[in-house]
Enzyme design. Structure first.
Site, short mmCIF file in Angstrom:
data_model
loop_
_atom_site.label_atom_id
_atom_site.label_comp_id
_atom_site.label_asym_id
_atom_site.label_seq_id
_atom_site.Cartn_x
_atom_site.Cartn_y
_atom_site.Cartn_z
N LEU A 45 0.81 -1.22 0.00
CA LEU A 45 0.00 0.00 0.00
C LEU A 45 0.84 1.26 0.00
O LEU A 45 0.41 2.31 -0.49
CB LEU A 45 -0.93 0.01 1.22
CG LEU A 45 -1.97 -1.10 1.31
CD1 LEU A 45 -2.69 -1.06 2.64
CD2 LEU A 45 -2.95 -1.00 0.16
N GLY A 46 2.01 1.21 0.59
CA GLY A 46 2.86 2.39 0.69
C GLY A 46 4.01 2.14 1.62
O GLY A 46 4.20 1.02 2.15
N GLY B 258 6.71 4.37 4.54
CA GLY B 258 7.12 5.59 5.22
C GLY B 258 8.42 5.36 5.95
O GLY B 258 9.11 4.35 5.73
N GLY B 259 8.78 6.32 6.82
CA GLY B 259 10.02 6.19 7.56
C GLY B 259 10.03 4.99 8.47
O GLY B 259 11.10 4.48 8.83
N PHE B 260 8.86 4.51 8.86
CA PHE B 260 8.77 3.36 9.75
C PHE B 260 8.96 2.05 9.02
O PHE B 260 9.33 1.04 9.59
CB PHE B 260 7.38 3.33 10.42
CG PHE B 260 6.26 3.46 9.43
CD1 PHE B 260 5.82 2.36 8.73
CD2 PHE B 260 5.70 4.69 9.18
CE1 PHE B 260 4.80 2.49 7.80
CE2 PHE B 260 4.68 4.81 8.25
CZ PHE B 260 4.23 3.72 7.55
N GLY B 261 8.65 2.02 7.70
CA GLY B 261 8.72 0.78 6.95
C GLY B 261 7.52 0.64 6.04
O GLY B 261 6.66 1.52 5.95
N VAL C 179 3.91 -0.83 4.26
CA VAL C 179 2.57 -1.23 4.69
C VAL C 179 1.98 -2.11 3.59
O VAL C 179 2.02 -1.76 2.42
CB VAL C 179 1.66 -0.02 4.94
CG1 VAL C 179 0.29 -0.46 5.41
CG2 VAL C 179 2.28 0.93 5.94
N LYS D 150 1.73 -3.60 8.90
CA LYS D 150 2.81 -2.61 8.91
C LYS D 150 4.07 -3.23 9.51
O LYS D 150 4.05 -3.74 10.64
CB LYS D 150 2.38 -1.40 9.74
CG LYS D 150 3.41 -0.31 9.76
CD LYS D 150 2.90 0.90 10.51
CE LYS D 150 1.65 1.40 9.84
NZ LYS D 150 1.16 2.62 10.50
N ASP E 123 -0.13 15.71 15.99
CA ASP E 123 0.09 15.73 14.55
C ASP E 123 -1.22 15.53 13.80
O ASP E 123 -1.33 14.66 12.93
CB ASP E 123 1.09 14.65 14.16
CG ASP E 123 1.67 14.89 12.76
OD1 ASP E 123 2.17 13.93 12.16
OD2 ASP E 123 1.60 16.04 12.26
#
Length: 855
Positions: free
Chosen positions: A545-546, A548-551, A553, A567, A664
């Site tokens: 799906l995408g 990010g900085g976390f890893g 998904v 995730k 946030d």
């Protein structure tokens, strides 16, 4: 001869007496029907003028306790002096000694009070011939401002501004020239002529047919006269039998209206919108002298039970004419003085506030109210058990009542309207369960303490048995725990998303030293890595799906067809097991319909994985800032999203087990489920504060410019008011369809400044996203913009709490405070730090945020 006998002194006295009489005649009100420049009516002297035929009188009257004074017109010769028009119904006078009606320098009629610099009422006409205007009260009860030299020239007339009464000769309809529509608005009650909740106005459909409608709060239609057939209205059969008045219909390029005249001058007949919501025809026959009261010829609706929201919020109509409304258990009337006058517009208020999901307080409970005609505006859930229905309502902070019948589960959110106790032979009622505070439960059980002793006796008798069973269970659990250590994970593919309980306490072997330190187990299902691989098709690229900085998904699918979001925490993130565990523990304790739901986790070797419910409609910014997709967000959907976000933040700030500041809030962190319900996500930057902690400080400022409050961006101070600021920005973005950052329009550097300038100039509707079309209620749109501006004020002390925000949204008729100029911040999406710390690039504290859900 008389003058000769008086002598010189007597002559002087006589001439002085005649001069005084002449002066008094010049400066006092004569008994005629006009008021000229230089003359005035005084409330203290009870001055008045009467129509030429003596039928009507204009003057001052008082109502209420303490007394309030009004300028009005009443039928003079009748008992009770029925008031038919009020000039200052929205702005009463309080000082009769200095109140007067007079002409201003520009020729207008003005109502003044010496202590006030502004008039309480005025005809407010421009370009009048100031030296030749006069006021006259005509025989039909119409107060006019006219040219003294040519009485047929009328500048202004009270018939253009009716209050609650329609007099013969008056017009009621639509003014096409842009003036105020001619409609009737009820008194608030018999002692208060200020505008009430009920109104009668003319409606013309596209086919050209006309009908009168009764409305509640000028928005909700609850009665129609039926269309005009040339002689009468179809739903008022009494008109066809009428022998009192003659109706006429007039329509031209300037206006469309109805008027009527009386066949018999000896019969006085008027139409009235009562404070109880009915349109009534009243009649008075002059041949009965002055002892006959006004009689009701006909009234619509026939029964008060058909009047919309007659008893206000949470009020119950019980059919008793002396006291038509009542409050349910746990509630009390808004005002005893108003209800004494049968004014239930304020409805009923709770005696004790709800605790909702505050785990540190006593739980709310449900009181059964039998045999009630169900209120309006419910949400239906089919194929749901009674127990599940109750649980759904209890877990929703906005839910105030529920019922379960053959149609399934019905729940109500916010105030309840239109409840009735059915009379004999009337509508069939149902049982409804009202949500009440725990303190009300204690009151309801008072006087039944003897039952407690019975329960205590039973408990004491069974204590011995329970102790024995506990010892046996403890021994058995030790052996069982050894078996669980060998099988530490569940199968994700077999996981049931429909289970009612979200938090499942599973024994885990995350770290043996954690057990030694006495730490609690994570209250989340722990899934095997093999089952996660199976659910995601070995983390295939097609399911990604995408990232990010976390890893990355991934989208997953269970055996029963349910979809999930998986995730993975990147090994390069540098986050350890302790940070991961803190994140999962925090999210696991948050359970609310407007927060993203964490289903479980997987910890095997170096792999750290979170499993969330799948959000098929991605995030809010996916629609909001796309020219084509934003059309899918109509006004009703946007309101639904705004209210859902507000409920989620209210839960975080007030009702969750932990008091949490999100830090946030932005469109990309609002996920949308299959029904476009908003879910707040991304708790990587969230912070837990104490219940009594007002604000906290950080040396590391992380977030997104455009949504950060000024005190946080500049000083590192954050509090629940920081989230309120972000919510205000988010609300204005949803209304306008424009981003706060990167916004340039008419010289405004950001959306907040642009919204403030439009609000200040009275042009707030221009902020509305053009893709919305024309909303059903522009007043609600303007109200939401006002709430958004209140949230983004410079000082945190000036901003409302989320509890205040939810209250403002749910009670759309309560007045709002005046907003101060908001904080104007401009910048870009970037990290910012205090001068004492270095800048960072990653927006996530622990690299397990959930903001990115699409490629």
């Amino acid at each position: 001869m008389l003058v000769r006998d008086m002598g010189m002194d007597g002559i002087r006295s006589f001439l002085l007496f005649v001069l005084l009489l002449l002066l008094r005649a010049c400066f006092t009100i004569s008994a005629d029907d006009t008021l000229s420049k230089g003359q005035s009516l005084s409330a203290m002297k009870t001055d008045s003028i009467s129509s030429n035929g003596g039928q009507f009188e204009l003057g001052f009257f008082e109502r209420g306790t303490p007394p309030k004074f009004y300028l009005g017109i009443w039928v003079k010769r009748l008992v009770g002096q029925r008031t038919v028009w009020v000039a200052n119904r929205e702005n009463h006078l309080s000082d009769p000694y200095t109140s007067r009606l007079e002409f201003s320098e520009d020729g207008n009629l003005v109502l003044l009070e010496a202590s006030s610099k502004k008039p309480f009422w005025s005809t407010s006409l421009p370009n009048l011939p100031s030296n030749s205007t006069e006021a006259a009260l005509l025989d039909n009860g119409n107060l006019v401002l006219r040219d003294r030299s040519d009485p047929s020239t009328l500048f202004w007339e009270s018939f253009d501004y009716p209050t609650d009464t329609w007099l013969p000769g008056g017009a009621l309809g639509i003014d096409k020239t842009g003036k105020v529509p001619k409609q009737l608005i009820s008194w608030k009650n018999s002692e208060d002529p200020s505008p009430g909740l009920f109104s009668l106005s003319l409606r013309i459909d596209p086919n050209g047919s006309s009908e009168y409608i009764l409305e509640w709060n000028r928005s909700q239609v609850y009665w129609s006269s039926g269309v005009w057939d040339g002689k009468a209205f179809s739903l008022v059969p009494e008109m066809s039998l009428n022998y009192i008045y003659n109706f006429s219909f007039v329509s031209n390029e300037n206006e469309t209206y109805f008027t009527y005249s009386l066949y018999n001058a000896s019969i006085m007949s008027i139409f009235l919108v009562s404070s109880t919501g009915q349109i009534q025809q009243l009649a008075w026959v002059s041949s009965v002298q002055s002892v006959q009261p006004w009689s009701v010829f006909w009234a619509r609706p026939n029964s008060l039970s058909d009047v919309y929201a007659l008893c206000g919020q949470f009020g119950i109509y019980q059919g008793n004419t002396s006291q038509p409304c009542d409050c349910p258990k746990g509630f009390e009337p808004f005002s005893d003085n108003q209800t004494r006058l049968n004014d239930w517009s304020g409805g009923c208020l709770r005696r004790q506030p709800l605790q909702c999901e505050n785990r540190n307080a006593k739980n709310d409970w449900f009181q059964k109210i039998p045999n009630i005609t169900l209120p309006i505006s419910w949400k239906a859930y089919s194929a749901m058990s009674v127990r599940r229905c109750k649980l759904v309502c209890m877990n929703n902070c906005s839910c105030t009542a529920y019922t379960h019948n053959s149609s399934g589960c019905l729940i109500w959110e916010g105030a309840l309207l239109n409840m009735q106790r059915p009379s004999d032979g009337g509508k069939v009622g149902q049982d409804i369960y009202f949500r009440l505070a725990a303190d009300e439960h204690q009151i309801s059980t008072k006087g039944t303490k003897w039952k407690v002793w019975v329960i205590v006796a039973v408990l004491v008798a069974s204590t011995g048995l329970i102790l024995c069973l506990s010892v046996c269970f403890s021994i058995k659990r030790k052996f069982k725990h050894k078996g669980e250590m060998a099988t530490s994970s569940n199968d994700l593919m077999l996981f049931d998303l429909s289970t009612e309980t979200h938090a499942i306490n599973v024994g885990t072997n995350i770290q043996d030293n954690d057990k030694k330190r006495g730490k609690k187990d994570v209250e989340l299902p722990l899934f095997s890595y093999e089952s996660v691989l199976a659910a995601t098709d070995n983390f295939s690229t097609a399911n990604k799906l995408g990232e990010g900085g976390f890893g990355p998904v991934y989208k997953g699918k269970l055996l029963k067809g349910k979809e999930i979001a998986v995730k993975m925490l990147s090994k390069r993130s540098g986050q350890g097991l302790e940070e991961f565990r803190n994140e999962t523990t925090l999210i696991a304790k948050l359970q609310h319909r407007n927060l993203v739901k964490l289903l479980g986790c997987c910890i095997e070797g170096d792999e750290k994985i979170l499993i969330y419910e799948y959000m098929p409609n991605k995030s809010l910014d996916f629609y909001l800032f796309d020219l084509a997709k934003k059309k899918m967000l109509d006004w009703g959907t946007r309101i639904h999203i705004i209210e859902g976000i507000a409920q989620g933040l209210l839960y975080l700030h007030r009702y969750s087990r932990l008091r949490i500041i999100h830090r946030d809030m932005k469109p990309s962190n609002i996920l949308l489920d299959s029904e476009m319900n908003p879910r707040i996500s991304d708790f990587g930057m969230a912070r837990i504060v104490g219940d009594n902690e007002i604000q906290a400080n950080t040396n590391r400022i992380v977030g997104t410019f455009g949504y950060m409050s000024p005190e946080y961006a500049m000083e590192g101070l954050y509090s629940i008011k920081s989230d309120v600021f972000s919510f205000g920005v988010l609300l204005l973005e949803i209304v306008s369809g424009k981003k706060n950052t990167g916004f340039y329009n008419h010289g405004s550097l950001n959306l907040l400044r642009y919204a403030w300038e439009l609000w200040r100039d009275g042009q707030s509707l221009e902020l509305m996203d053009s893709s919305i079309g024309y909303p059903s209620s522009t007043s609600i749109l303007v109200r939401y913009i006002n709430i958004g501006l209140l949230c983004v004020q410079e000082s945190p002390d000036d901003r409302p709490t989320m509890l205040d925000v939810v209250s403002m949204m749910s009670n759309e008729y309560a007045p709002l405070p005046t907003s101060k100029q908001p904080a104007f911040t401009a910048g870009r999406k970037l990290m910012h730090t205090n001068p004492t710390v270095n800048s960072v690039e990653n927006c996530s504290i622990n690299s397990v945020t959930v903001s990115v859900m699409e490629a």
